[in-house]
Write an enzyme that holds these catalytic residues in place. Structure first.
Site, PDB file in Angstrom:
ATOM      1  N   LYS A 154      48.848 -42.749  63.778  1.00  0.00           N
ATOM      2  CA  LYS A 154      48.992 -42.668  62.320  1.00  0.00           C
ATOM      3  C   LYS A 154      48.006 -43.546  61.550  1.00  0.00           C
ATOM      4  CE  LYS A 154      52.452 -39.771  61.424  1.00  0.00           C
ATOM      5  NZ  LYS A 154      52.331 -38.628  60.501  1.00  0.00           N
ATOM      6  N   SER A 161      51.057 -39.144  71.562  1.00  0.00           N
ATOM      7  CA  SER A 161      50.695 -39.590  70.217  1.00  0.00           C
ATOM      8  C   SER A 161      51.294 -40.901  69.777  1.00  0.00           C
ATOM      9  CB  SER A 161      51.074 -38.502  69.202  1.00  0.00           C
ATOM     10  OG  SER A 161      52.450 -38.191  69.322  1.00  0.00           O
TER      11      SER A 161
END
Length: 328
Positions: free
Chosen positions: A54, A310
């Site tokens: 992110k 991720s």
């Protein structure tokens, strides 16, 4: 920026992120390859700063803003990874950040967000709207709203991971047949597709989703945006966006192959294998693409495939549950 982001926009994001984000490794394991009959690579974004990809999109967004807008601050809403990524990006750039987080968010994620210098506003997710609170703050202060996925600056920042995957595969002498990335609103998957295919046009890219929350897979199959019936109920708490984004969906129709859908049990098995064979701590939402490869939904046999893990921000109890699935 063009109406739909391009590979050139991802390249511009990569220049902004140089020296800021970690070039996370692309890992391979011989035992796993033998079992699968092909070559499986893991892009370990769980090792990125703040524990997930992110930071890439958040920092790119802030770097693309004008000085005048940065001086007014930014506001976002998130229960976890976007909160931490945006807070850290703001700290690095000296920008005031306000993050709206649910009062029942994991205490560690709230503490990490505050530790990066952000002001955290807690809300009751049953009685209050985080979007309404965030918009109210923006209207009062002039701060810019930084969305979690549905913006060109966000998704092209995430796409820098795709450039790295293609470059790292090439350095290993490999042309990837396919790449897969986890998907909530579609910012990571579409960004990675732009980055990968800009350097390796023949590589197919897919989005992985949890069963029951496969809105993008169904949207791609039908040609129109679909919604999930539920807002909760999967172990993959980071991947529960209700419907694809207005920016991400038309891009997904251009750059992504069919969606990949996995069960919570398959995700837990993938988390266990990532720890046992790759020594990685992966959160449930971060393991969906790996689960697709391990179950054959993303075929690996006779091919070279990369999956993005991720994020690694998993609570202790969930991680213990995954490790408890180890086979004797």
């Amino acid at each position: 920026m063009s109406p739909l982001p391009t590979f050139a926009d991802v390249q511009a994001a990569a220049r902004r992120l140089e020296g800021v984000t970690i070039r996370t490794p692309l890992l391979e394991n011989e035992r796993v390859n033998r079992a699968l009959g092909g070559r499986l690579f893991i892009k370990a974004e769980c090792l990125q700063r703040t524990g997930s990809f992110k930071l890439r999109g958040a920092y790119n967004f802030l770097a693309a803003m004008t000085d005048a807008d940065r001086a007014k601050g930014v506001v976002g809403w998130s229960s976890g990874n976007h909160a931490q990524g945006l807070a850290e990006a703001a700290r690095l750039m000296g920008v005031k950040a306000t993050i709206v987080m649910p009062s029942d968010a994991p205490a560690l994620k709230v503490a990490n967000t505050r530790a990066s210098g952000a002001e955290v506003i807690l809300y009751d997710r049953v009685k209050e709207s985080r979007e309404a609170i965030g918009h109210g703050i923006a209207e009062k202060t002039g701060a810019t709203i930084v969305p979690p996925y549905d913006h060109p600056w966000i998704l092209t920042g995430q796409g820098t991971a795709g450039i790295e995957i293609a470059e790292q595969a090439k350095a290993a002498g490999v042309t990837l047949d396919a790449v897969a990335a986890p998907c909530s609103g579609g910012g990571l998957a579409t960004g990675v597709a732009l980055g990968v295919q800009g350097l390796s046009p023949t590589t197919a890219v897919h989005a992985g989703e949890p069963a029951g929350f496969d809105d993008l897979a169904r949207s791609l199959a039908s040609g129109t945006k679909q919604k999930n019936e539920k807002l909760s109920g999967s172990i993959c708490d980071a991947l529960l966006a209700p419907t694809p984004g207005d920016v991400t969906f038309p891009l997904a129709q251009k750059v992504l192959g069919p969606g990949l859908v996995v069960s919570d049990d398959e995700v837990l098995d993938a988390m266990e294998l990532a720890f046992r064979e790759f020594k990685l701590v992966v959160e449930p939402g971060g393991a969906v693409a790996l689960a697709a490869a391990l179950t054959g939904k993303l075929p690996v046999k006779g091919r070279a495939v990369a999956v993005v893990c991720s994020g690694g921000n998993v609570d202790h109890e969930t991680f213990k549950r995954a490790l408890g699935r180890a086979k004797a």
